[in-house]
Design a protein around this motif. Structure first.
Motif, short mmCIF file in Angstrom:
data_model
loop_
_atom_site.label_atom_id
_atom_site.label_comp_id
_atom_site.label_asym_id
_atom_site.label_seq_id
_atom_site.Cartn_x
_atom_site.Cartn_y
_atom_site.Cartn_z
N GLU A 127 0.93 -1.32 0.18
CA GLU A 127 -0.28 -0.27 -0.14
C GLU A 127 0.39 1.01 0.11
N LEU A 128 1.88 1.52 1.03
CA LEU A 128 2.70 2.51 1.33
C LEU A 128 3.73 2.86 -0.26
N ILE A 129 3.77 1.67 -1.29
CA ILE A 129 4.71 1.69 -2.47
C ILE A 129 4.12 2.75 -3.54
N ARG A 130 2.86 1.56 -3.74
CA ARG A 130 1.25 2.27 -4.54
C ARG A 130 1.03 3.45 -4.56
N ARG A 131 0.95 4.31 -2.80
CA ARG A 131 1.15 5.53 -2.67
C ARG A 131 1.87 6.47 -2.90
N TRP B 3 9.43 10.66 -1.68
CA TRP B 3 10.38 9.02 -1.31
C TRP B 3 10.24 8.16 -2.57
N GLU B 4 11.91 7.59 -2.55
CA GLU B 4 12.08 6.98 -3.24
C GLU B 4 12.13 5.31 -2.46
N ILE B 5 11.61 4.27 -2.14
CA ILE B 5 11.23 3.18 -1.83
C ILE B 5 12.51 2.42 -2.48
N GLU B 6 13.73 2.81 -1.72
CA GLU B 6 14.72 1.28 -2.40
C GLU B 6 14.53 -0.49 -2.22
N ALA B 7 14.52 -0.66 -1.05
CA ALA B 7 14.23 -1.58 -0.75
C ALA B 7 12.95 -1.84 0.31
N VAL B 8 13.06 -3.33 0.88
CA VAL B 8 11.48 -3.80 1.31
C VAL B 8 12.54 -4.89 2.76
N CYS B 9 11.97 -4.72 4.12
CA CYS B 9 12.06 -5.82 4.91
C CYS B 9 10.60 -6.15 5.92
N LEU B 10 10.34 -7.21 5.66
CA LEU B 10 9.16 -7.49 6.16
C LEU B 10 9.33 -8.13 6.99
N ALA B 11 8.17 -8.08 7.84
CA ALA B 11 8.25 -8.38 9.40
C ALA B 11 8.35 -10.27 10.33
N PHE C 104 9.51 -15.54 1.84
CA PHE C 104 8.70 -14.22 1.06
C PHE C 104 9.21 -13.57 -0.22
N PRO C 105 8.80 -13.47 -1.11
CA PRO C 105 9.18 -12.62 -2.52
C PRO C 105 10.17 -12.37 -2.59
N LEU C 106 10.36 -12.57 -3.88
CA LEU C 106 12.03 -11.58 -4.06
C LEU C 106 11.05 -9.91 -3.85
N ALA C 107 10.28 -9.43 -4.76
CA ALA C 107 9.63 -8.24 -5.17
C ALA C 107 8.67 -8.10 -4.60
N ILE C 108 8.35 -6.79 -4.10
CA ILE C 108 7.40 -6.87 -3.84
C ILE C 108 6.89 -5.37 -4.95
N ASP C 109 5.89 -4.80 -5.88
CA ASP C 109 6.11 -4.19 -7.02
C ASP C 109 7.59 -3.89 -7.27
N ASP C 110 7.86 -4.43 -8.02
CA ASP C 110 9.36 -4.35 -8.50
C ASP C 110 10.42 -3.44 -7.86
N VAL C 111 10.51 -3.88 -6.15
CA VAL C 111 10.70 -3.14 -5.13
C VAL C 111 11.81 -4.45 -4.91
N PRO C 112 12.95 -4.76 -4.47
CA PRO C 112 13.38 -5.97 -3.61
C PRO C 112 13.59 -6.12 -2.61
N VAL C 113 13.21 -7.35 -1.91
CA VAL C 113 12.71 -7.48 -0.88
C VAL C 113 14.30 -8.02 -0.15
N VAL C 114 14.55 -7.35 0.37
CA VAL C 114 16.69 -7.84 0.93
C VAL C 114 16.07 -8.29 2.40
N GLY C 115 15.87 -8.21 2.98
CA GLY C 115 15.83 -8.85 4.42
C GLY C 115 14.75 -8.64 5.10
N THR C 116 15.28 -9.61 6.40
CA THR C 116 13.35 -9.28 7.35
C THR C 116 13.81 -7.78 8.61
N ASP C 117 12.79 -7.70 9.61
CA ASP C 117 12.79 -6.77 10.31
C ASP C 117 14.29 -6.27 11.23
#
Length: 457
Positions: free
Chosen positions: A139-143, A152-160, A168-181
Motif C-alpha cells: 500500500e505504501l509503495i502504491r501511494r 520518497w523513493e522506496i529502494e528496499a523492503v524488509c518484511l516482518a 518471502f517474495p523476491l520483490a514487491i511491486d518491483d522493489v526488492p525484498v532484502v531481508g527481515t526486520d
C-alpha cells in the motif's frame, strides 16, 4: 528562509518608500517599527515551525503554519500599539505584513512547484527502506508512486515475519525484498538509506522499536513509524506523555467543532459570488443543451447529504433525455468499481455533454445547492440513494458525517479513474482531517484538475 526574508523586506520597503518617503527618517519611532516588523515576523515564522523541513512541499500544512504566523504577529503588534497608545506602526502592521504574507505564500508556492517538478524527474528524492507486513508495504509503495511529489523513493523492503523468511517474495511491486526486520540496522549501514519507515505489522513490539532507534543512531537515517490510523494526519495527532509513557492522542475531527460554522458561511458567500460571475456562461451552456438535444437543460437527481438527508441535486443535462431508462441495458459495460456506475465511452452522453463533462461545467448548477445549504464547495462525492443502500459497515457511512461537495479530494486525485476503495479512502481522509486550509488547497487544485481531461467521463 531566504524567500521568506526577501518577501518581508520587499513588503517593508514598499510601505516605507511608497507611503512614507522621507518622513520615516524623521521619526525614531517609525525607524524602530520598520526594523521591528520584519524581525518579529521572522520570529513568528520560527515559532510556528514554518521552516521545519518535514512540511516543505506538503501543501496545506505548510501554508497553514505560514498563515498562522502572520495572523499572530499582526494581532500581537496591533495589541502592543494599542497598549502603548501609538498609531505610528499601523501602515506597516496592517499594510506591510499582509503584503508580506501574500508574497511569502506565493514564494513558497513557486518553490513547492519547482521542488515537485524536480522530484518527478528523479531529483531531491530520499532513499527509503520500508519494513512491515506485505499488504501494508504494498500500500505504501502504491501511494508514494502515485504521489511522486512527496519525495520518497522506496529502494528496499524488509518484511516482518522472520519465521517465514524462506517464503518471502523476491520483490514487491518491483522493489526488492532484502531481508527481515532484524536486518534493518545492518542494511542501513551498508547501503546508506536516508530513512527507515516502520509500518503496522504483527509481532512488532515497542521494545523492538526502541532498540531499532538505538541501532540507527549515528547512521544519519531518520526513523518514521506509521500509526495504526494511516489516514489521520496533521493537527489531530499529538504526542501526550503520561507517567513517562508517550501516548498518541487523537483529537476530535473538526466537523464537530464551531469551525464548521465558518465553513458553512464561507461556502454560501463564495458560491453566491461564483454563481453571479458564471451566470452568463451557464446561460450559454443551457441554450446549447436545449438547441442540440431534446429535453430540459437542467437535470435533477436525488442525492444523499449530511446525516443521510436526501435533496435534489442540480446538474446540466449531459445525457439523452431517457438516460435513466437505458441504464439497465448498459449494466454489462459498467467500468465502475464498488457501488459506482461508470462507462468511459457512454453512448448516452450528448455532443455538448462530452464538452461540459470534460471541463466539469456540468457541475456548475450545484452552486445552487451550495447556496441552499444542501452541499459544500468542498466535501465527499454526493452519493446516490442506491449507492448508500449498498454501503457496508466498514466506515463508508462516515462520508455522510459532512455535507457532500461540489469538489473534493476525489476530484483533484483522479476523478473517475479512481477505484471504489481509493474514492472511499479519499473521502474518509477529508472527513477525518478537514480544515479551512485543506478546503482552500483543494479549491486551488480543482482549477488545474478541470483543465486536464484525465479521469473526466
Amino acid at each position: 528562509m531566504a524567500s521568506d526574508c526577501l518577501s518581508l523586506l520587499a513588503a517593508d520597503a514598499v510601505v516605507t518608500l511608497v507611503y512614507h518617503n522621507e518622513s520615516v527618517l524623521a521619526s525614531p519611532s517609525n525607524i524602530a517599527v520598520v526594523l521591528a516588523v520584519p524581525l518579529t515576523a521572522l520570529i513568528a515564522l520560527a515559532m510556528a515551525h514554518a521552516w521545519d523541513p518535514g512540511v516543505f512541499g506538503s501543501g496545506a500544512e505548510e501554508f497553514r503554519r505560514v498563515g498562522y504566523a502572520y495572523v499572530m504577529v499582526i494581532a500581537a503588534l496591533a495589541l502592543i500599539g494599542y497598549a502603548v497608545g501609538t498609531a505610528a506602526g499601523q501602515s506597516w502592521v496592517f499594510g506591510a505584513l499582509p503584503l508580506a504574507a501574500v508574497l511569502t505564500l506565493f514564494g513558497r508556492y513557486a518553490l513547492r512547484k519547482w521542488l515537485h517538478i524536480g522530484r518527478r524527474s528523479g531529483a531531491f528524492l530520499r532513499s527509503v527502506l520500508v519494513a512491515g507486513d506485505i499488504d501494508s508495504v504494498q500500500e505504501l509503495i502504491r501511494r508514494t508512486r502515485r504521489a511522486s511529489y512527496a519525495g520518497w523513493e522506496i529502494e528496499a523492503v524488509c518484511l516482518a515475519d522472520a519465521d517465514h523468511a524462506a517464503c518471502f517474495p523476491l520483490a514487491i511491486d518491483d522493489v526488492p525484498v532484502v531481508g527481515t526486520d532484524h536486518d534493518i540496522v545492518g542494511l542501513v549501514a551498508l547501503h546508506g538509506y536516508e530513512a527507515v519507515a516502520i509500518l503496522p505489522s504483527t509481532g512488532w513490539s515497542p521494545i523492538r522499536t526502541q532498540r531499532l532507534a538505538w541501532g540507527l543512531e549515528g547512521t544519519g537515517a531518520d526513523l518514521l513509524i506509521a500509526p495504526a490510523l494511516m489516514d489521520i494526519v496533521g493537527p489531530r495527532l499529538h504526542i501526550r506523555p503520561v507517567a513517562g509513557m508517550p501516548l498518541l492522542q487523537l483529537s476530535a475531527p473538526n466537523f464537530t467543532r464551531p469551525a464548521w460554522l465558518v465553513k458553512t458561511a464561507l461556502d454560501r458567500v463564495l458560491a453566491l459570488g461564483v454563481l453571479i460571475v458564471f451566470a452568463p456562461v451557464m446561460v450559454v451552456i443551457g441554450c446549447a443543451i436545449r438547441l442540440t438535444s431534446p429535453g430540459p437543460a437542467l437535470f435533477k437527481q436525488t442525492r444523499v447529504g449530511r446525516g443521510g438527508t436526501q435533496f435534489e441535486m442540480f446538474k446540466f443535462r449531459s445525457m439523452v433525455r431517457d438516460a435513466e431508462d437505458r441504464l439497465a441495458d448498459l449494466a454489462d459495460a459498467n467500468e465502475g468499481a464498488g457501488v459506482l456506475f461508470k462507462i468511459r465511452e457512454d453512448p448516452r452522453v450528448t455532443r455538448v455533454g462530452h464538452v461540459i463533462r470534460r471541463y466539469s461545467l456540468d457541475e456548475l448548477p450545484q452552486l445552487l445547492n451550495v447556496v441552499a445549504g444542501h452541499m459544500s464547495l468542498v466535501g465527499p462525492r454526493p452519493p446516490l440513494v442506491s449507492e448508500v443502500e449498498k454501503y457496508d459497515d466498514g466506515g463508508v457511512r462516515r462520508r455522510l458525517f459532512v455535507k457532500p461537495g461540489l469538489t473534493g479530494l476525489w476530484q483533484v486525485s483522479g476523478r473517475s479513474d479512481l477505484s471504489w476503495d481509493e474514492s472511499v479512502r479519499m473521502d474518509l481522509r477529508y472527513v477525518e482531517n478537514w480544515s479551512i486550509a485543506l478546503d482552500f488547497m483543494i479549491l486551488w487544485k480543482t482549477a488545474g484538475a478541470v483543465l486536464r481531461p484525465d479521469g473526466a467521463y
